[in-house]
Motif scaffolding. Structure first.
Motif, short mmCIF file in Angstrom:
data_model
loop_
_atom_site.label_atom_id
_atom_site.label_comp_id
_atom_site.label_asym_id
_atom_site.label_seq_id
_atom_site.Cartn_x
_atom_site.Cartn_y
_atom_site.Cartn_z
N LEU A 1 0.82 -1.05 -0.22
CA LEU A 1 0.24 0.16 0.33
C LEU A 1 1.17 1.15 0.31
O LEU A 1 2.32 1.10 0.39
N ALA B 1 0.27 5.62 0.17
CA ALA B 1 -1.10 6.65 0.48
C ALA B 1 -0.19 7.99 0.51
O ALA B 1 1.07 8.43 0.95
N TRP C 1 -6.27 11.84 -1.22
CA TRP C 1 -5.71 10.75 -1.05
C TRP C 1 -5.30 10.46 -2.72
O TRP C 1 -6.67 9.79 -3.75
N VAL D 1 -5.74 6.40 -4.83
CA VAL D 1 -5.99 5.76 -3.69
C VAL D 1 -5.72 4.31 -3.77
O VAL D 1 -6.66 3.93 -5.54
N VAL E 1 -8.78 -0.38 -0.94
CA VAL E 1 -8.81 1.18 -0.31
C VAL E 1 -9.86 0.83 -0.57
O VAL E 1 -11.53 1.14 -0.60
N TRP F 1 -12.87 -2.07 0.33
CA TRP F 1 -13.05 -1.77 1.75
C TRP F 1 -14.17 -1.21 1.63
O TRP F 1 -15.55 -0.72 2.73
N LEU F 2 -14.14 0.17 1.33
CA LEU F 2 -14.67 1.34 1.28
C LEU F 2 -16.57 1.55 0.38
O LEU F 2 -16.93 1.91 0.88
#
Length: 420
Positions: free
Chosen positions: A330, A332, A376, A379, A383, A386-387
């Motif tokens: 990951l 960011a 962000w 992304v 992620v 998951w959102l």
């Protein structure tokens, strides 16, 4: 011959008189600069500063400096000194005697069977400059299965009135409690503090570097390398600003890099006049000996000034988030800002935040004052999944309105929504 004697005697007397005047002025100037520096240190508000056992003389001066936190009895620093005045400079020798706890226990002598470290400095009369250093000897202290292994260090300090510098270099140290160990170092700190009289305006820059920070326990090992914190604090006519940047070369666990990167933040728009009024109240309370009063009473007295610090709508800028986790796959990259709505500050209460009966509702009122946005960039797909967002989502737009968070215009997933 008589003429020569008549010339020599007045010359010797004149030189002796000049030496005496210079010697006297050297002591006077040293005392003046010391008093000014201590007054300005106290004006910062964090510390109560006083001198005791003061003995001023032409050739020597002595006394003891006491530094304590404005409120509480967590620690007390005692600095006895002797100053030997010369015509062009003054040599200062002293000791460092830390005390800690409500019982004012001595670190060196009570907790540690060793003598206090000594420090030396030289004040140059003509340039009004001070240069000094402090040597920290290695020691090991053990108590109830815990052990602190400190391997020494050196602190240097110096500057002129209104502009001081400090450098600290500490060798690696280790704190262990059974199978759990915390290790840090080598560590360096470089600090510069510049100010006007009474610390009405000031700026402070600090650079902290920790080459290695390790946490070891039977089921977990973490090692951080290249930890650097750079901060700059400025109090000007209108506001207090604090800029900070934290850089991490790598955080390693299980022989893999868990995290690396940097975060840069800036807090601004903290009202300067209100902050100065808070510091003035703290100085008055400490001067009256009210440092031990109940914290809620002090908070009630300070609440108007503390709330006034928010009257310009403080702002937290997230200038950069750049983090990578090769271990998790990951990364960011982001930036953004948060704002505090300062309208109708009289509706808020700091005291209610500590009241169990009002805490929940008061926290909600404070959260409702938060507004902002955060982006962000690029992304990761996991992620977005998951959102509950489309997998082709490129950027994550986080909006904060009255303390409520929405992501790309959508409410948070139920698991996160309950936390708001």
């Amino acid at each position: 011959m008589m003429r020569k004697e008549r010339l020599i005697v007045p010359l010797v007397v004149g030189l002796a008189l000049l030496w005496g005047i210079a010697q006297y002025l050297s002591g006077v100037l040293f005392e003046r600069e010391l008093a000014r520096a201590l007054d300005d240190l106290a004006a910062r508000g964090e510390l109560a500063v006083k001198r005791s056992d003061v003995d001023r003389g032409w050739l020597e001066s002595r006394g003891t400096l006491h530094l304590t936190p404005r409120f509480g009895q967590a620690w007390h620093l005692e600095l006895p000194y002797m100053a030997r005045h010369g015509v062009i400079s003054t040599r200062i020798d002293g000791e460092l005697r830390p005390h800690f706890g409500p019982g004012d226990q001595r670190l060196f002598g009570d907790a540690l069977p060793s003598t206090p470290p000594t420090w030396q400095a030289r004040y140059r009369t003509l340039g009004a400059t001070l240069e000094g250093h402090l040597e920290l000897a290695p020691f090991i202290v053990s108590q109830a299965g815990r052990e602190l292994d400190f391997r020494g260090g050196r602190i240097t300090f110096g500057g002129v009135y209104g502009d001081w510098r400090l450098q600290a270099r500490l060798a690696p140290w280790r704190l262990s409690d059974g199978p759990v160990t915390l290790e840090a170092g080598p560590t360096t700190l470089e600090s510069r503090y510049a100010y006007t009289e009474g610390a009405y305006h000031f700026s402070q820059q600090d650079l902290l570097k920790v080459e290695r920070l390790g946490w070891h326990q039977p089921d977990l090992e973490l090692e951080a390398h290249g930890l650097v914190l750079h901060s700059r604090t400025v109090l000007d006519e209108q506001e207090l600003r604090v800029e900070s940047e934290l850089t991490l070369d790598r955080l390693v666990t299980a022989e893999q890099v868990l995290l690396a990167g940097r975060v840069a933040l800036e807090l601004s728009r903290v009202n300067a006049d209100a902050l100065r009024s808070v510091l003035a109240v703290l100085r008055d309370e400490a001067a009256r000996g009210d440092a031990a009063q109940d914290g809620r009473e002090l908070l009630a007295r300070l609440e108007p000034q503390l709330l006034a610090m928010l009257q310009d709508s403080p702002r937290l800028d997230i200038h950069a988030i750049a983090l990578d986790s090769p271990m998790l796959g990951l990364d960011a990259r982001g930036d953004g800002a948060l704002f505090f709505d300062s309208r109708r500050l009289e509706e808020l209460s700091l005291a209610a935040l500590g009241d169990p009966d009002e805490q929940a509702s008061e926290q909600a009122r404070w959260r409702a004052r938060l507004y902002g946005d955060l982006t962000w960039h690029q992304v990761p797909k996991v992620v977005a999944l998951w959102l509950g967002l489309p997998l082709d989502t490129q950027d994550l737009e986080v909006d904060v309105v009255r303390g409520r968070v929405r992501i790309n215009g959508r409410p948070l997933p139920p698991a996160l929504e309950r936390l708001q």
